[in-house]
Every structure is written in structure tokens, then in C-alpha cells.
Scaffold this motif. Structure first.
Motif, PDB file in Angstrom:
ATOM      1  N   LEU A  59       0.834  -1.193   0.000  1.00 39.03           N
ATOM      2  CA  LEU A  59       0.000   0.000   0.000  1.00 39.03           C
ATOM      3  C   LEU A  59       0.876   1.252   0.000  1.00 39.03           C
ATOM      4  N   VAL A  60       0.642   2.114  -0.980  1.00 32.61           N
ATOM      5  CA  VAL A  60       1.366   3.379  -1.082  1.00 32.61           C
ATOM      6  C   VAL A  60       0.364   4.515  -0.894  1.00 32.61           C
ATOM      7  N   THR A  61       0.616   5.392   0.069  1.00 32.37           N
ATOM      8  CA  THR A  61      -0.209   6.584   0.218  1.00 32.37           C
ATOM      9  C   THR A  61       0.465   7.751  -0.495  1.00 32.37           C
ATOM     10  N   ILE A  62      -0.350   8.587  -1.123  1.00 32.12           N
ATOM     11  CA  ILE A  62       0.128   9.733  -1.895  1.00 32.12           C
ATOM     12  C   ILE A  62      -0.468  10.991  -1.292  1.00 32.12           C
ATOM     13  N   LEU A  63       0.369  11.874  -0.791  1.00 30.59           N
ATOM     14  CA  LEU A  63      -0.088  13.139  -0.220  1.00 30.59           C
ATOM     15  C   LEU A  63       0.477  14.281  -1.049  1.00 30.59           C
ATOM     16  N   ASP A  64      -0.381  14.886  -1.865  1.00 37.50           N
ATOM     17  CA  ASP A  64       0.040  15.975  -2.745  1.00 37.50           C
ATOM     18  C   ASP A  64      -1.195  16.811  -3.055  1.00 37.50           C
ATOM     19  N   ASP A  65      -1.053  18.128  -3.033  1.00 35.74           N
ATOM     20  CA  ASP A  65      -2.228  18.973  -3.252  1.00 35.74           C
ATOM     21  C   ASP A  65      -2.559  19.182  -4.724  1.00 35.74           C
ATOM     22  N   GLU A  66      -1.768  18.615  -5.637  1.00 38.65           N
ATOM     23  CA  GLU A  66      -2.047  18.736  -7.061  1.00 38.65           C
ATOM     24  C   GLU A  66      -2.778  17.492  -7.555  1.00 38.65           C
ATOM     25  N   PRO A  67      -4.078  17.609  -7.942  1.00 40.39           N
ATOM     26  CA  PRO A  67      -4.858  16.437  -8.368  1.00 40.39           C
ATOM     27  C   PRO A  67      -4.230  15.678  -9.522  1.00 40.39           C
ATOM     28  N   GLU A  68      -3.614  16.407 -10.470  1.00 39.10           N
ATOM     29  CA  GLU A  68      -3.029  15.732 -11.630  1.00 39.10           C
ATOM     30  C   GLU A  68      -1.883  14.814 -11.219  1.00 39.10           C
ATOM     31  N   ILE A  69      -1.071  15.266 -10.282  1.00 39.08           N
ATOM     32  CA  ILE A  69       0.047  14.439  -9.820  1.00 39.08           C
ATOM     33  C   ILE A  69      -0.468  13.234  -9.051  1.00 39.08           C
ATOM     34  N   ALA A  72      -6.550   8.927   8.011  1.00 39.04           N
ATOM     35  CA  ALA A  72      -6.552   7.597   7.397  1.00 39.04           C
ATOM     36  C   ALA A  72      -5.544   6.665   8.048  1.00 39.04           C
ATOM     37  N   LEU A  73      -4.479   7.214   8.644  1.00 37.81           N
ATOM     38  CA  LEU A  73      -3.467   6.372   9.278  1.00 37.81           C
ATOM     39  C   LEU A  73      -4.023   5.605  10.481  1.00 37.81           C
ATOM     40  N   ALA A  74      -5.167   6.043  10.995  1.00 39.91           N
ATOM     41  CA  ALA A  74      -5.780   5.334  12.123  1.00 39.91           C
ATOM     42  C   ALA A  74      -6.328   3.978  11.708  1.00 39.91           C
ATOM     43  N   THR A  75      -6.634   3.811  10.430  1.00 36.40           N
ATOM     44  CA  THR A  75      -7.234   2.565   9.962  1.00 36.40           C
ATOM     45  C   THR A  75      -6.433   1.877   8.861  1.00 36.40           C
ATOM     46  N   HIS A  76      -5.402   2.524   8.361  1.00 38.15           N
ATOM     47  CA  HIS A  76      -4.576   1.948   7.300  1.00 38.15           C
ATOM     48  C   HIS A  76      -3.109   2.002   7.694  1.00 38.15           C
ATOM     49  N   THR A  77      -2.376   0.974   7.303  1.00 35.66           N
ATOM     50  CA  THR A  77      -0.938   0.920   7.579  1.00 35.66           C
ATOM     51  C   THR A  77      -0.199   0.866   6.251  1.00 35.66           C
ATOM     52  N   PRO A  78       0.234   2.012   5.747  1.00 34.63           N
ATOM     53  CA  PRO A  78       0.917   2.017   4.446  1.00 34.63           C
ATOM     54  C   PRO A  78       2.310   1.416   4.530  1.00 34.63           C
ATOM     55  N   ASP A  79       2.747   0.862   3.422  1.00 34.16           N
ATOM     56  CA  ASP A  79       4.124   0.395   3.311  1.00 34.16           C
ATOM     57  C   ASP A  79       5.054   1.535   2.905  1.00 34.16           C
ATOM     58  N   VAL A  80       4.512   2.460   2.100  1.00 33.92           N
ATOM     59  CA  VAL A  80       5.289   3.606   1.619  1.00 33.92           C
ATOM     60  C   VAL A  80       4.404   4.842   1.653  1.00 33.92           C
ATOM     61  N   CYS A  81       4.966   5.967   2.124  1.00 38.24           N
ATOM     62  CA  CYS A  81       4.266   7.248   2.089  1.00 38.24           C
ATOM     63  C   CYS A  81       5.010   8.196   1.150  1.00 38.24           C
ATOM     64  N   LEU A  82       4.327   8.659   0.108  1.00 35.31           N
ATOM     65  CA  LEU A  82       4.868   9.704  -0.763  1.00 35.31           C
ATOM     66  C   LEU A  82       4.313  11.033  -0.270  1.00 35.31           C
ATOM     67  N   VAL A  83       5.191  11.961   0.079  1.00 33.64           N
ATOM     68  CA  VAL A  83       4.761  13.200   0.727  1.00 33.64           C
ATOM     69  C   VAL A  83       5.338  14.411   0.001  1.00 33.64           C
ATOM     70  N   ASP A  84       4.449  15.304  -0.424  1.00 30.84           N
ATOM     71  CA  ASP A  84       4.882  16.586  -0.977  1.00 30.84           C
ATOM     72  C   ASP A  84       5.155  17.537   0.189  1.00 30.84           C
ATOM     73  N   LEU A  85       6.149  18.384   0.066  1.00 28.22           N
ATOM     74  CA  LEU A  85       6.483  19.312   1.149  1.00 28.22           C
ATOM     75  C   LEU A  85       5.595  20.551   1.149  1.00 28.22           C
ATOM     76  N   SER A  86       5.099  20.957  -0.020  1.00 26.16           N
ATOM     77  CA  SER A  86       4.299  22.188  -0.123  1.00 26.16           C
ATOM     78  C   SER A  86       2.822  21.861   0.029  1.00 26.16           C
ATOM     79  N   LEU A  87       2.388  21.711   1.282  1.00 25.02           N
ATOM     80  CA  LEU A  87       1.010  21.350   1.580  1.00 25.02           C
ATOM     81  C   LEU A  87       0.251  22.575   2.092  1.00 25.02           C
ATOM     82  N   PRO A  88      -1.040  22.674   1.776  1.00 27.28           N
ATOM     83  CA  PRO A  88      -1.790  23.878   2.159  1.00 27.28           C
ATOM     84  C   PRO A  88      -2.154  23.949   3.634  1.00 27.28           C
TER      85      PRO A  88
END
Length: 238
Positions: free
Chosen positions: A10-20, A47-63
Motif C-alpha cells: 500500500l502506497v499513500t500519496i499526499l500531494d495537493d495537485e490532483p493531476e500528480i 486515514a493512518l488510524a485505519t490503514h498501515t501504508p508500506d510507503v508514504c509519498l509526501v509533498d512538502l508544499s502542503l496547504p
């Protein structure tokens, strides 16, 4: 006729750009991963309360939060691999991200295939070998790699990050043997660079602190200047 299949990481993606988010999700699912995507840190953390990701992709510029602060918290509290994806290309940003516990740093714009390759490399380096245990005992300490916890002889516990755990396991798998910078780079899947060396120095410094080492005269993790490091403990794996 059914057959057993290995679970998809499971990979979680945190990025404020929908296209990315969509591009990464489509590419990763096609490559054999499950994904969850978020545009805000608050929804991601919930979501981390109910899911355990193997990898987290995190953008630094979050709103809604500071991305570096979130990376640091993920590295300390989660067992997931943390990979920063950011448009910040300055060396200092990369160094800071790695110092705070990120496992890798990818600069935008990027080729989605590179992200897949980086994730696979990190998962390979993090996967224990079949003979490897999850608990190691050495010099009054117990390292629990299933919980990312160091426990002293009195039972007091201190957490370590996934990134710190990679280095600690490397030492515990090869006690009393010289480990060069080149070997660390090869084993941990990094790229030989000043930022990689700096990240290793920071991880080792933090491990020494958590092990109660005298920074001027460490007894367990010795620096061999110009050559690498040696772990001098007696190690037993469970």
C-alpha cells in the motif's frame, strides 16, 4: 481453483495537485501497488488510524501543514518508508528532509517510472531476509524491529525511525566488521553524494544518542576515519 497471491503493498500519496495524485496512482496501481491519495494532511493523518501504508509519498508544499514536520512525525511514529516528492530542488531542502527521517527525496518534475523504481528499491532494502529475526539483543539493549523500539536493561523504551532502523540493522547484521560508506550506499539503496553522507552521519549520531553513547568516545558504533564504521557489540538475534 483459487491460488494464494502476495498482498499488494500500500502506497499513500499526499500531494495537493490532483493531476500528480492521479498520475502516481494510475502508474503505481498498474505496477502492482494499492494506493490511497490525499490532497490535505488532515485527511491523510486521519486515514493512518485505519490503514498501515508500506510507503508514504509526501509533498512538502502542503496547504494545511508543514511538510517537513509531517515527514519527521511519520519517520518517528510509522514503520512506513517515507519518500519526499517536492519541487524544492535546493541541496539544503534535500539534506533537511533526509535528516528528519525521510528515506528518499525525488524532485519535481519526475518520471513516474522513476518513482516506481525508487519505491521497489526501498522495499527490497527494507525487507528482512528469510533468516533475519525481528529482535536483536546486544550489550544490555534489545532492538525490536517489528515495533521500531530500543529497550534498555531496565525496560525503558525509545523509538527509532525506519531510516535509523535500516542503519542499525546493517550494523547488527555485521558486528565487529568494517562497513564502508560505499557498502552503506549499496545496501541502503542511496546515491553516493554529500547529502547521502550527511544523512548517514545524522542517523548514526541519533542512534548513538538513543544508545546513551558518549559522542566524543562511543563504545558501540566506532568511526574509523577515512574507512567507515564498526559496530563492536555482541549480537544475538531472536
Amino acid at each position: 481453483m483459487s491460488r494464494d497471491t502476495a498482498p499488494r503493498p500500500l502506497v499513500t500519496i499526499l500531494d495537493d495537485e490532483p493531476e500528480i495524485r492521479q498520475m502516481l496512482s494510475d502508474t503505481l496501481q498498474e505496477a502492482g501497488f494499492d494506493t490511497l491519495s490525499f490532497g490535505r494532511a488532515r485527511a491523510f493523518e486521519a486515514a493512518l488510524a485505519t490503514h498501515t501504508p508500506d510507503v508514504c509519498l509526501v509533498d512538502l508544499s502542503l496547504p494545511d501543514t508543514d511538510g517537513l514536520t509531517l515527514v519527521h512525525r511519520l519517520a518517528l511514529e510509522q514503520g512506513a518508508i517515507v519518500i519526499i516528492i517536492s519541487g524544492r530542488a535546493q541541496v539544503q531542502d534535500r539534506v533537511t528532509g533526509l535528516e528528519l527521517g525521510a528515506d528518499d527525496y525525488i524532485i519535481k518534475p519526475f518520471d513516474p517510472a522513476e518513482v516506481v523504481a525508487r519505491i521497489r528499491a526501498r522495499l527490497r532494502s527494507a525487507k528482512p531476509t528469510p533468516q533475519a529475526g525481528t529482535t536483536a539483543r546486544f550489550n544490555g539493549w534489545t532492538a525490536h524491529f517489528d515495533r521500531y523500539v530500543l529497550q534498555d536493561a531496565q525496560g525503558t523504551e525509545v523509538t527509532f525511525s525506519h531510516a535509523e532502523g535500516e542503519v542499525l540493522r546493517l550494523f547488527l547484521d555485521a558486528p565487529k566488521r568494517l562497513i564502508s560508506r560505499a557498502q552503506m550506499q549499496e545496501s541502503l539503496g542511496g546515491v553516493a553524494s554529500e547529502s547521502f553522507d550527511r544523512a548517514m552521519d545524522v542517523r548514526i549520531s541519533r542512534l548513538r544518542t538513543k544508545l546513551g553513547e558518549d559522542p566524543k568516545n562511543p563504545q558501540l558504533i566506532k568511526t574509523i576515519y577515512g574507512a567507515g564504521y564498526i559496530f563492536l557489540g555482541d549480537v544475538n538475534w531472536d
